[in-house]
Design a protein around this motif. Structure first.
Motif, PDB file in Angstrom:
ATOM      1  N   SER A  34     -23.554  41.538  13.244  1.00  0.00           N
ATOM      2  CA  SER A  34     -23.215  41.985  12.313  1.00  0.00           C
ATOM      3  C   SER A  34     -24.567  43.108  11.875  1.00  0.00           C
ATOM      4  CB  SER A  34     -23.683  41.308  10.395  1.00  0.00           C
ATOM      5  OG  SER A  34     -24.772  40.219  10.817  1.00  0.00           O
ATOM      6  N   TRP A  35     -24.323  44.131  11.022  1.00  0.00           N
ATOM      7  CA  TRP A  35     -25.811  45.207  11.176  1.00  0.00           C
ATOM      8  C   TRP A  35     -27.379  44.160  10.697  1.00  0.00           C
ATOM      9  CZ3 TRP A  35     -29.520  47.093   8.153  1.00  0.00           C
ATOM     10  CH2 TRP A  35     -30.223  48.054   8.774  1.00  0.00           C
ATOM     11  N   VAL A  36     -27.558  43.710  10.080  1.00  0.00           N
ATOM     12  CA  VAL A  36     -28.160  43.263   9.305  1.00  0.00           C
ATOM     13  C   VAL A  36     -28.904  42.237  10.795  1.00  0.00           C
ATOM     14  CG1 VAL A  36     -27.281  41.320   8.180  1.00  0.00           C
ATOM     15  CG2 VAL A  36     -29.371  41.817   7.459  1.00  0.00           C
ATOM     16  N   GLU A  37     -28.128  41.548  11.826  1.00  0.00           N
ATOM     17  CA  GLU A  37     -28.415  40.601  12.533  1.00  0.00           C
ATOM     18  C   GLU A  37     -29.056  41.446  13.801  1.00  0.00           C
ATOM     19  OE1 GLU A  37     -26.259  36.536  12.675  1.00  0.00           O
ATOM     20  OE2 GLU A  37     -24.586  38.456  12.542  1.00  0.00           O
ATOM     21  N   GLN A  38     -28.627  42.971  13.979  1.00  0.00           N
ATOM     22  CA  GLN A  38     -29.107  43.611  14.893  1.00  0.00           C
ATOM     23  C   GLN A  38     -30.004  44.499  14.921  1.00  0.00           C
ATOM     24  OE1 GLN A  38     -25.667  45.562  15.963  1.00  0.00           O
ATOM     25  NE2 GLN A  38     -24.587  44.445  16.168  1.00  0.00           N
ATOM     26  N   HIS A  39     -30.874  44.297  13.453  1.00  0.00           N
ATOM     27  CA  HIS A  39     -31.607  44.823  13.072  1.00  0.00           C
ATOM     28  C   HIS A  39     -32.948  44.140  12.680  1.00  0.00           C
ATOM     29  CE1 HIS A  39     -28.650  48.481  13.759  1.00  0.00           C
ATOM     30  NE2 HIS A  39     -29.780  49.201  13.809  1.00  0.00           N
ATOM     31  N   ALA A  40     -32.687  43.677  13.129  1.00  0.00           N
ATOM     32  CA  ALA A  40     -33.729  42.492  12.257  1.00  0.00           C
ATOM     33  C   ALA A  40     -34.887  42.442  12.007  1.00  0.00           C
ATOM     34  CB  ALA A  40     -33.211  40.495  13.491  1.00  0.00           C
ATOM     35  N   VAL A  41     -35.392  43.198  13.065  1.00  0.00           N
ATOM     36  CA  VAL A  41     -37.305  43.488  12.572  1.00  0.00           C
ATOM     37  C   VAL A  41     -37.210  44.687  11.592  1.00  0.00           C
ATOM     38  CG1 VAL A  41     -39.046  44.130  14.044  1.00  0.00           C
ATOM     39  CG2 VAL A  41     -38.193  42.523  14.887  1.00  0.00           C
ATOM     40  N   LEU A  42     -36.252  45.151  11.392  1.00  0.00           N
ATOM     41  CA  LEU A  42     -36.606  46.718   9.804  1.00  0.00           C
ATOM     42  C   LEU A  42     -36.489  45.719   8.794  1.00  0.00           C
ATOM     43  CD1 LEU A  42     -36.443  49.486   9.566  1.00  0.00           C
ATOM     44  CD2 LEU A  42     -34.165  49.437   9.953  1.00  0.00           C
ATOM     45  N   MET A  43     -35.405  44.581   9.153  1.00  0.00           N
ATOM     46  CA  MET A  43     -35.224  44.332   7.762  1.00  0.00           C
ATOM     47  C   MET A  43     -36.154  43.147   6.911  1.00  0.00           C
ATOM     48  SD  MET A  43     -32.172  45.957   6.757  1.00  0.00           S
ATOM     49  CE  MET A  43     -32.268  44.407   5.051  1.00  0.00           C
ATOM     50  N   ALA A  44     -36.855  42.010   8.249  1.00  0.00           N
ATOM     51  CA  ALA A  44     -37.799  41.776   8.185  1.00  0.00           C
ATOM     52  C   ALA A  44     -39.508  42.319   7.205  1.00  0.00           C
ATOM     53  CB  ALA A  44     -38.295  40.982   9.636  1.00  0.00           C
ATOM     54  N   PHE A  45     -39.238  43.683   7.765  1.00  0.00           N
ATOM     55  CA  PHE A  45     -40.098  44.027   6.720  1.00  0.00           C
ATOM     56  C   PHE A  45     -39.459  44.704   5.400  1.00  0.00           C
ATOM     57  CE2 PHE A  45     -42.276  45.340  10.953  1.00  0.00           C
ATOM     58  CZ  PHE A  45     -43.599  44.966  10.638  1.00  0.00           C
ATOM     59  N   ALA A  46     -38.416  45.550   5.256  1.00  0.00           N
ATOM     60  CA  ALA A  46     -37.630  45.656   4.135  1.00  0.00           C
ATOM     61  C   ALA A  46     -37.291  44.667   3.576  1.00  0.00           C
ATOM     62  CB  ALA A  46     -36.603  45.974   4.639  1.00  0.00           C
ATOM     63  N   TRP A  47     -36.301  43.413   3.258  1.00  0.00           N
ATOM     64  CA  TRP A  47     -36.673  42.360   2.876  1.00  0.00           C
ATOM     65  C   TRP A  47     -37.881  41.822   1.439  1.00  0.00           C
ATOM     66  CZ3 TRP A  47     -32.489  42.111   0.195  1.00  0.00           C
ATOM     67  CH2 TRP A  47     -31.242  41.317   0.643  1.00  0.00           C
ATOM     68  N   PRO A  48     -38.923  41.587   2.583  1.00  0.00           N
ATOM     69  CA  PRO A  48     -40.197  41.101   1.655  1.00  0.00           C
ATOM     70  C   PRO A  48     -41.318  42.455   0.921  1.00  0.00           C
ATOM     71  CG  PRO A  48     -40.681  40.264   4.125  1.00  0.00           C
ATOM     72  CD  PRO A  48     -39.741  41.270   3.511  1.00  0.00           C
ATOM     73  N   LEU A  49     -40.552  43.927   1.587  1.00  0.00           N
ATOM     74  CA  LEU A  49     -41.577  44.695   0.802  1.00  0.00           C
ATOM     75  C   LEU A  49     -40.573  44.690  -0.986  1.00  0.00           C
ATOM     76  CD1 LEU A  49     -41.727  47.801   3.324  1.00  0.00           C
ATOM     77  CD2 LEU A  49     -43.430  46.606   1.526  1.00  0.00           C
ATOM     78  N   ALA A  50     -38.818  44.431  -0.531  1.00  0.00           N
ATOM     79  CA  ALA A  50     -38.328  45.041  -1.917  1.00  0.00           C
ATOM     80  C   ALA A  50     -38.891  43.506  -2.025  1.00  0.00           C
ATOM     81  CB  ALA A  50     -36.985  44.683  -1.351  1.00  0.00           C
ATOM     82  N   ILE A  51     -38.606  42.337  -1.982  1.00  0.00           N
ATOM     83  CA  ILE A  51     -39.542  41.145  -3.615  1.00  0.00           C
ATOM     84  C   ILE A  51     -40.513  41.527  -4.074  1.00  0.00           C
ATOM     85  CG2 ILE A  51     -39.475  38.755  -2.968  1.00  0.00           C
ATOM     86  CD1 ILE A  51     -37.683  38.815  -0.421  1.00  0.00           C
ATOM     87  N   THR A  52     -41.500  42.085  -2.991  1.00  0.00           N
ATOM     88  CA  THR A  52     -42.668  42.469  -3.600  1.00  0.00           C
ATOM     89  C   THR A  52     -42.545  43.069  -4.852  1.00  0.00           C
ATOM     90  OG1 THR A  52     -44.021  41.897  -1.726  1.00  0.00           O
ATOM     91  CG2 THR A  52     -44.829  43.176  -2.754  1.00  0.00           C
ATOM     92  N   ALA A  53     -42.481  44.621  -4.448  1.00  0.00           N
ATOM     93  CA  ALA A  53     -41.748  45.537  -5.768  1.00  0.00           C
ATOM     94  C   ALA A  53     -41.657  44.978  -6.736  1.00  0.00           C
ATOM     95  CB  ALA A  53     -40.812  47.343  -4.666  1.00  0.00           C
ATOM     96  N   VAL A  54     -40.447  44.164  -6.725  1.00  0.00           N
ATOM     97  CA  VAL A  54     -39.150  43.609  -7.861  1.00  0.00           C
ATOM     98  C   VAL A  54     -40.534  42.708  -8.555  1.00  0.00           C
ATOM     99  CG1 VAL A  54     -37.671  42.498  -9.203  1.00  0.00           C
ATOM    100  CG2 VAL A  54     -37.258  43.725  -7.340  1.00  0.00           C
ATOM    101  N   PHE A  55     -41.067  41.478  -7.890  1.00  0.00           N
ATOM    102  CA  PHE A  55     -41.172  40.566  -8.418  1.00  0.00           C
ATOM    103  C   PHE A  55     -43.098  40.488  -8.784  1.00  0.00           C
ATOM    104  CE2 PHE A  55     -37.606  38.893  -7.556  1.00  0.00           C
ATOM    105  CZ  PHE A  55     -37.630  38.055  -8.529  1.00  0.00           C
ATOM    106  N   LEU A  56     -43.493  41.560  -8.158  1.00  0.00           N
ATOM    107  CA  LEU A  56     -44.859  41.772  -8.272  1.00  0.00           C
ATOM    108  C   LEU A  56     -45.767  42.262  -9.309  1.00  0.00           C
ATOM    109  CD1 LEU A  56     -48.580  41.757  -7.343  1.00  0.00           C
ATOM    110  CD2 LEU A  56     -47.953  44.022  -6.321  1.00  0.00           C
TER     111      LEU A  56
END
Length: 268
Positions: free
Chosen positions: A234-256
């Protein structure tokens, strides 16, 4: 920056550090608290690594304990959400938060202090768990820079989940309800690449596990540590480092913002 704004920024930082010191002093007086938080991942390492390890498959081959450790690191960061929520709801129930609000201190210090102190504790937990991993034969073959980046991504995930925990702690009524978060977090960590690669799961479950934010951090850590089990179609597995930045950014943007808004609404 005006003198007034500079003064506010100074006292916001000073008040936040004071609350960080308060939290760390509690752990200093009760060191068993950190050991208790580390108990489950350490037992899981021994259980899965030595009891079930010989029966577990790693895509592409390789030692299962090396495959497992990045997942254990990530799971420890994810389970820290419950510790944050429990601490916040305990302070709220005991009137500590109300007392802070009545004191001449920066309004942002309560949430900021909690976030900084939990991040320091998470770093201590990672250090202890990494020492345990080295003792059972785990190694990082990714080089100093890649290894540092992997641990940075783990702490970044923890940072984002701190705000989920703060928001939950301000919303939940008591510590019992905060403890019930385990029933939510445990399935989320299990349906991920912590223990098993998504490619080995049923076809209907594999995409769910692959797109789990925890899986992105696990896979990125494996890639940066040079551990086995990296890859996937899958795309997300092949770009894991990118998504490891993107997911926490999105979570912080919502819950902070949600955590700050909830804290501000306590006096209404």
């Amino acid at each position: 920056m005006s003198a007034v704004a500079a003064g506010r920024a100074y006292w916001a930082c000073a008040d936040s550090l004071t609350l960080v010191r308060r939290t760390l002093l509690n752990y200093r007086r009760q060191p068993a608290a950190i050991l208790w938080q580390l108990g489950f991942p350490i037992v899981s390492v021994l259980l899965y690594g030595f009891v079930f390890g010989s029966a577990m498959l790693v895509p592409g081959g390789g030692d299962y304990r090396e495959f497992l450790m990045p997942g254990m690191f990530t799971m420890t960061m994810a389970f820290g959400l419950m510790n944050t929520a429990s601490a916040v709801v305990s302070d709220s129930g005991k009137g500590v938060v109300d007392r802070f609000r009545s004191m001449p201190m920066a309004p942002s210090a309560v949430t900021t202090g909690r976030g900084l102190s939990d991040l320091v504790i998470a770093a201590a937990e990672l250090t202890i768990l990494a020492a345990t991993a080295l003792a059972i034969g785990w190694t990082s073959d990714g080089g100093p820079g890649a290894t540092a980046l992997a641990f940075g991504l783990l702490l970044f995930l923890r940072f984002s989940l701190i705000w989920v925990g703060v928001w939950c702690g301000l919303v939940l009524p008591n510590t019992e309800a905060a403890g019930a978060l385990y029933a939510v977090i445990f399935p989320v960590t299990m349906i991920s690449s912590v223990y098993v690669a998504p490619t080995l799961m049923p076809s209907w479950l594999a995409p769910v596990a692959a797109w789990n934010p925890i899986s992105s951090t696990v896979t990125a850590a494996r890639e940066l540590f040079g551990n086995p089990g990296v890859g996937g179609g899958s795309w997300v597995e092949q770009h894991a480092v990118l998504m490891a930045f993107a997911w926490p950014l999105a979570i912080t943007a919502v819950f902070l913002p949600l955590a700050v808004r909830r804290y501000q609404s306590l006096s209404r």
